[in-house]
Scaffold this motif. Structure first.
Motif, PDB file in Angstrom:
ATOM      1  N   SER A  69       0.810  -1.218   0.000  1.00 35.67           N
ATOM      2  CA  SER A  69       0.000   0.000   0.000  1.00 35.67           C
ATOM      3  C   SER A  69       0.845   1.272   0.000  1.00 35.67           C
ATOM      4  O   SER A  69       0.338   2.352  -0.336  1.00 35.67           O
ATOM      5  CB  SER A  69      -0.945   0.007   1.205  1.00 35.67           C
ATOM      6  N   SER A  70       2.119   1.177   0.393  1.00 34.86           N
ATOM      7  CA  SER A  70       2.975   2.369   0.395  1.00 34.86           C
ATOM      8  C   SER A  70       3.369   2.802  -1.007  1.00 34.86           C
ATOM      9  O   SER A  70       3.726   3.967  -1.231  1.00 34.86           O
ATOM     10  CB  SER A  70       4.247   2.103   1.208  1.00 34.86           C
ATOM     11  N   LEU A  71       3.316   1.880  -1.977  1.00 35.21           N
ATOM     12  CA  LEU A  71       3.798   2.180  -3.329  1.00 35.21           C
ATOM     13  C   LEU A  71       2.881   3.170  -4.036  1.00 35.21           C
ATOM     14  O   LEU A  71       1.666   2.994  -4.060  1.00 35.21           O
ATOM     15  CB  LEU A  71       3.863   0.905  -4.162  1.00 35.21           C
ATOM     16  N   ARG A  72       3.483   4.188  -4.618  1.00 32.18           N
ATOM     17  CA  ARG A  72       2.715   5.058  -5.510  1.00 32.18           C
ATOM     18  C   ARG A  72       3.099   4.838  -6.966  1.00 32.18           C
ATOM     19  O   ARG A  72       2.331   5.186  -7.862  1.00 32.18           O
ATOM     20  CB  ARG A  72       2.890   6.529  -5.138  1.00 32.18           C
ATOM     21  N   ALA A  73       4.285   4.269  -7.215  1.00 37.89           N
ATOM     22  CA  ALA A  73       4.689   4.045  -8.597  1.00 37.89           C
ATOM     23  C   ALA A  73       5.727   2.941  -8.682  1.00 37.89           C
ATOM     24  O   ALA A  73       6.626   2.840  -7.849  1.00 37.89           O
ATOM     25  CB  ALA A  73       5.250   5.325  -9.222  1.00 37.89           C
ATOM     26  N   VAL A  74       5.582   2.122  -9.720  1.00 40.75           N
ATOM     27  CA  VAL A  74       6.590   1.155 -10.122  1.00 40.75           C
ATOM     28  C   VAL A  74       7.049   1.574 -11.508  1.00 40.75           C
ATOM     29  O   VAL A  74       6.243   1.639 -12.440  1.00 40.75           O
ATOM     30  CB  VAL A  74       6.013  -0.275 -10.163  1.00 40.75           C
ATOM     31  N   LEU A  75       8.328   1.906 -11.638  1.00 39.23           N
ATOM     32  CA  LEU A  75       8.849   2.333 -12.927  1.00 39.23           C
ATOM     33  C   LEU A  75       9.463   1.144 -13.652  1.00 39.23           C
ATOM     34  O   LEU A  75      10.141   0.310 -13.039  1.00 39.23           O
ATOM     35  CB  LEU A  75       9.876   3.452 -12.760  1.00 39.23           C
ATOM     36  N   SER A  76       9.202   1.070 -14.936  1.00 43.55           N
ATOM     37  CA  SER A  76       9.644  -0.070 -15.736  1.00 43.55           C
ATOM     38  C   SER A  76      10.372   0.440 -16.961  1.00 43.55           C
ATOM     39  O   SER A  76       9.869   1.297 -17.692  1.00 43.55           O
ATOM     40  CB  SER A  76       8.435  -0.922 -16.151  1.00 43.55           C
ATOM     41  N   GLY A  77      11.585  -0.076 -17.180  1.00 39.31           N
ATOM     42  CA  GLY A  77      12.371   0.340 -18.342  1.00 39.31           C
ATOM     43  C   GLY A  77      13.241  -0.788 -18.840  1.00 39.31           C
ATOM     44  O   GLY A  77      13.346  -1.841 -18.212  1.00 39.31           O
ATOM     45  N   GLY A  78      13.883  -0.567 -19.975  1.00 38.33           N
ATOM     46  CA  GLY A  78      14.747  -1.585 -20.565  1.00 38.33           C
ATOM     47  C   GLY A  78      14.088  -2.272 -21.741  1.00 38.33           C
ATOM     48  O   GLY A  78      14.748  -2.651 -22.705  1.00 38.33           O
ATOM     49  N   SER A  79      12.779  -2.460 -21.673  1.00 37.11           N
ATOM     50  CA  SER A  79      11.977  -2.971 -22.785  1.00 37.11           C
ATOM     51  C   SER A  79      10.529  -2.621 -22.481  1.00 37.11           C
ATOM     52  O   SER A  79      10.210  -2.128 -21.392  1.00 37.11           O
ATOM     53  CB  SER A  79      12.159  -4.485 -22.971  1.00 37.11           C
ATOM     54  N   THR A  80       9.658  -2.883 -23.440  1.00 34.43           N
ATOM     55  CA  THR A  80       8.265  -2.464 -23.303  1.00 34.43           C
ATOM     56  C   THR A  80       7.506  -3.389 -22.361  1.00 34.43           C
ATOM     57  O   THR A  80       7.549  -4.611 -22.496  1.00 34.43           O
ATOM     58  CB  THR A  80       7.575  -2.474 -24.685  1.00 34.43           C
ATOM     59  N   ALA A  81       6.803  -2.801 -21.397  1.00 31.19           N
ATOM     60  CA  ALA A  81       5.936  -3.574 -20.509  1.00 31.19           C
ATOM     61  C   ALA A  81       4.588  -3.771 -21.187  1.00 31.19           C
ATOM     62  O   ALA A  81       4.029  -2.833 -21.749  1.00 31.19           O
ATOM     63  CB  ALA A  81       5.757  -2.849 -19.181  1.00 31.19           C
ATOM     64  N   PRO A  82       4.044  -4.986 -21.150  1.00 28.29           N
ATOM     65  CA  PRO A  82       2.749  -5.217 -21.801  1.00 28.29           C
ATOM     66  C   PRO A  82       1.629  -4.436 -21.133  1.00 28.29           C
ATOM     67  O   PRO A  82       1.589  -4.333 -19.900  1.00 28.29           O
ATOM     68  CB  PRO A  82       2.541  -6.727 -21.647  1.00 28.29           C
ATOM     69  N   PRO A  83       0.698  -3.869 -21.904  1.00 27.40           N
ATOM     70  CA  PRO A  83      -0.420  -3.127 -21.315  1.00 27.40           C
ATOM     71  C   PRO A  83      -1.218  -3.939 -20.305  1.00 27.40           C
ATOM     72  O   PRO A  83      -1.741  -3.383 -19.335  1.00 27.40           O
ATOM     73  CB  PRO A  83      -1.277  -2.766 -22.540  1.00 27.40           C
ATOM     74  N   SER A  84      -1.299  -5.259 -20.513  1.00 26.38           N
ATOM     75  CA  SER A  84      -2.043  -6.090 -19.558  1.00 26.38           C
ATOM     76  C   SER A  84      -1.408  -6.055 -18.175  1.00 26.38           C
ATOM     77  O   SER A  84      -2.121  -6.080 -17.159  1.00 26.38           O
ATOM     78  CB  SER A  84      -2.105  -7.534 -20.067  1.00 26.38           C
ATOM     79  N   MET A  85      -0.072  -5.991 -18.116  1.00 30.11           N
ATOM     80  CA  MET A  85       0.598  -5.923 -16.820  1.00 30.11           C
ATOM     81  C   MET A  85       0.387  -4.553 -16.184  1.00 30.11           C
ATOM     82  O   MET A  85       0.176  -4.443 -14.972  1.00 30.11           O
ATOM     83  CB  MET A  85       2.089  -6.215 -16.971  1.00 30.11           C
ATOM     84  N   ILE A  86       0.463  -3.488 -16.982  1.00 30.52           N
ATOM     85  CA  ILE A  86       0.208  -2.146 -16.466  1.00 30.52           C
ATOM     86  C   ILE A  86      -1.186  -2.085 -15.847  1.00 30.52           C
ATOM     87  O   ILE A  86      -1.372  -1.574 -14.733  1.00 30.52           O
ATOM     88  CB  ILE A  86       0.355  -1.103 -17.594  1.00 30.52           C
ATOM     89  N   ALA A  87      -2.167  -2.648 -16.554  1.00 29.08           N
ATOM     90  CA  ALA A  87      -3.546  -2.635 -16.059  1.00 29.08           C
ATOM     91  C   ALA A  87      -3.686  -3.476 -14.789  1.00 29.08           C
ATOM     92  O   ALA A  87      -4.417  -3.097 -13.863  1.00 29.08           O
ATOM     93  CB  ALA A  87      -4.490  -3.154 -17.143  1.00 29.08           C
ATOM     94  N   SER A  88      -2.986  -4.606 -14.720  1.00 32.54           N
ATOM     95  CA  SER A  88      -3.100  -5.488 -13.545  1.00 32.54           C
ATOM     96  C   SER A  88      -2.597  -4.803 -12.289  1.00 32.54           C
ATOM     97  O   SER A  88      -3.231  -4.891 -11.221  1.00 32.54           O
ATOM     98  CB  SER A  88      -2.319  -6.779 -13.790  1.00 32.54           C
ATOM     99  N   TYR A  89      -1.471  -4.116 -12.373  1.00 32.25           N
ATOM    100  CA  TYR A  89      -0.953  -3.414 -11.191  1.00 32.25           C
ATOM    101  C   TYR A  89      -1.936  -2.343 -10.727  1.00 32.25           C
ATOM    102  O   TYR A  89      -2.174  -2.170  -9.527  1.00 32.25           O
ATOM    103  CB  TYR A  89       0.401  -2.783 -11.505  1.00 32.25           C
ATOM    104  N   GLN A  90      -2.515  -1.610 -11.681  1.00 33.44           N
ATOM    105  CA  GLN A  90      -3.417  -0.525 -11.314  1.00 33.44           C
ATOM    106  C   GLN A  90      -4.732  -1.057 -10.752  1.00 33.44           C
ATOM    107  O   GLN A  90      -5.221  -0.598  -9.709  1.00 33.44           O
ATOM    108  CB  GLN A  90      -3.683   0.355 -12.532  1.00 33.44           C
TER     109      GLN A  90
END
Length: 530
Positions: A283-304
């Motif tokens: 619950s403390s997390l406000r952001a997870v930054l991802s780099g190096g290659s493209t993160a799939p939109p499905s994973m972005i949606a799952s975290y949110q």
């Protein structure tokens, strides 16, 4: 005033304004080590003093084979403030590459973790370090790190270096040939730290707790240790424990607010969270930054949707550390959720002082989110050339001084970069381009798929055709036919892979990306079928 933008200026500020703010290290025995920025500054100065006692001349290289811990942070500061150059080396590279890098950089000193001495043993007969320093118990002929610090002067104050002198050197991972060296000046570090910290980009404050999962030897951990010191942000360094459970324990115990790493890490973390809901408090997390290659939109949606955490794309490379972040522009704050999601799936806007353009076959392409071209960049922390490699420099930099990134992109009206592929990974089938990230993201949207990589294989009729390689979740099943049926509505019919190979795990490079060179080698004899 002609104020020098140096790493020592960053360190002085951290010491003065945030003396007790913690740098926390996760140790191999799973315990935590803590020290404040004032302690870090004192130890860094003692290290700088001790290195000069060894007789190193200005500009001498101090190499590291280390995980992310407080000693590595001390070297990040201590060597540059003494007029020396910190050179982090990725211990996951092949020994031949490590030996080449250390020799090419003319490294004078190696500082190595005791746990990585086996890596050193594989290269010791091919390199000529003047001194070897071991963090831990040193073998015969080496110096203990704490023993070296004990020779330093607590009252030593370094002469301020010129801001344009080299502070760090880092090397590419060598996926397209021999690794190439990139020199980073004090000025570049200072401007990158200041720019990345601004609201709308990283937006760190002294109230944040930041955990860079990206190792300190990889693109300089995106510069986060320097940014955190500049702002007095609490810094959590995970050491060698990069498994999902350890990372989630760090997030829960230290109340991490921002973390960052490559997409393969966040895939495994998401799987761990989903496997045992409620076990970890994120619950403390406000952001997870991802780099190096493209993160799939499905994973972005799952975290949110499942954890209320924004997974934010970043873009960068060895030649410029971090260059873009996908925070929403002000004009899209009230946009419909689906449009916001499409925008967040892009790599983002360039950071302040970074300029971009994209070049296609007919010249510079318009910013219309449709025309594709190779991304070119320039800015105050973008490298101007490779170290002692004029041939590679000529290939990579334009005549007017812009860096050719190798990323094939579109740019929209807001200046957002959307990477469609790497130039070397694009598939040209029957004269038309196929985007491998688009296919990979579509495949990873299937609930049974853990990882997916797409490569080109030879085809007698079409020249090249896509082949997909998929690793399934440990508790899931799916056939190639089912996966093809799943992605068919999302892509053009002629984009569909001719084959989908299901394997246990996709090979990774030394920096955690999918190793497409290994996949091409494995499937190079394959013939497409259509």
């Amino acid at each position: 005033m002609d104020y020098q933008l140096t790493i020592d200026a960053i360190l002085r500020r951290a010491e003065r304004f945030s003396p007790g703010r913690e740098i926390v290290t996760r140790l191999p025995d799973r315990s935590y080590h803590r020290l404040g920025y004032a302690d870090l500054a004192q130890r860094a100065r003692r290290l700088g003093s001790a290195l000069t006692v060894l007789g190193l001349p200005p500009g001498a290289r101090v190499a590291t084979l280390c995980w992310s811990h407080h000693q590595h942070a001390e070297i990040y500061f201590g060597a540059p403030i003494a007029g020396l150059v910190t050179h982090p080396i990725n211990p996951r590279l092949h020994p031949d590459d490590i030996a080449f890098i250390a020799t090419h950089a003319c490294d004078a000193v190696l500082i190595v973790d005791e746990s990585l001495l086996d890596v050193y043993e594989q290269i010791r007969d091919r390199v000529s370090f003047e001194h070897v320093v071991v963090i831990g118990n040193p073998p015969t002929g080496a110096i203990g790190y704490e023993e070296l610090l004990a020779t330093g002067d607590n009252d030593w104050r370094p002469p301020e270096p010129d801001e344009r002198t080299t502070a760090l050197v880092t090397y590419t991972s060598g996926t397209t040939g021999r690794p190439k060296g990139v020199e980073v000046s004090h000025r570049a570090v200072a401007l990158h730290s200041l720019s990345s910290a601004l609201p709308g980009w990283l937006g760190f404050t002294d109230a944040d707790t930041v955990m860079p999962v990206v190792p300190m030897f990889h693109a300089l951990a995106w510069g986060w240790p320097y940014t955190c010191a500049l702002l007095g942000t609490k810094l959590v360094l995970p050491g060698p424990l990069l498994d999902p459970v350890s990372l989630l324990e760090n997030i829960e115990q230290e109340r991490v607010t921002v973390t960052g790493g490559v997409p393969t890490i966040w895939t495994s973390v998401l799987q761990t969270l989903d496997a045992d809901p409620g076990r970890f408090d994120v619950s403390s997390l406000r952001a997870v930054l991802s780099g190096g290659s493209t993160a799939p939109p499905s994973m972005i949606a799952s975290y949110q949707e499942r954890y209320g955490v924004a997974l934010v794309h970043t873009w960068g490379m060895t030649e410029l550390t971090m260059g873009a972040i996908s925070a929403l522009p002000w004009g899209m704050i009230d946009a419909p959720p689906d449009r916001q999601s499409r925008q967040r799936a892009k790599q983002g806007r360039p950071m302040p002082f970074i300029e971009i353009r994209a070049r296609g076959d007919a010249g510079l392409v318009p910013w219309d989110d449709q025309a594709m071209g190779e991304l070119e960049v320039r800015g105050p922390w973008v490298a101007a050339e490779y170290a002692d490699n004029p041939e590679a420099s000529t290939e990579r930099w334009t005549d007017d001084g812009w860096l050719r990134t190798g990323d094939i992109v579109t740019i929209d009206e807001h200046g957002y970069i959307d990477i469609r592929d790497r130039a070397k990974d694009l598939i040209k089938s029957g004269g038309e381009w196929i985007s491998t990230p688009a296919l990979e993201n579509a495949l990873m949207g299937h609930p049974a798929v853990a990882e997916a990589a797409v490569i080109a294989v030879p085809d007698a009729r079409w020249s090249e055709r896509p082949l997909a390689v998929v690793a399934l979740r440990h508790d899931a099943n799916a056939t190639s036919a089912e996966l093809l049926e799943f992605i068919a509505p999302a892509v053009a019919k002629w984009w569909l892979p001719d084959r989908i190979e299901i394997i246990e795990a996709i090979p990774k490079t030394a920096v955690g990306k999918f190793d497409k060179i290994a996949l091409r080698r494995r499937y190079s004899a394959s013939e497409g079928h259509r």
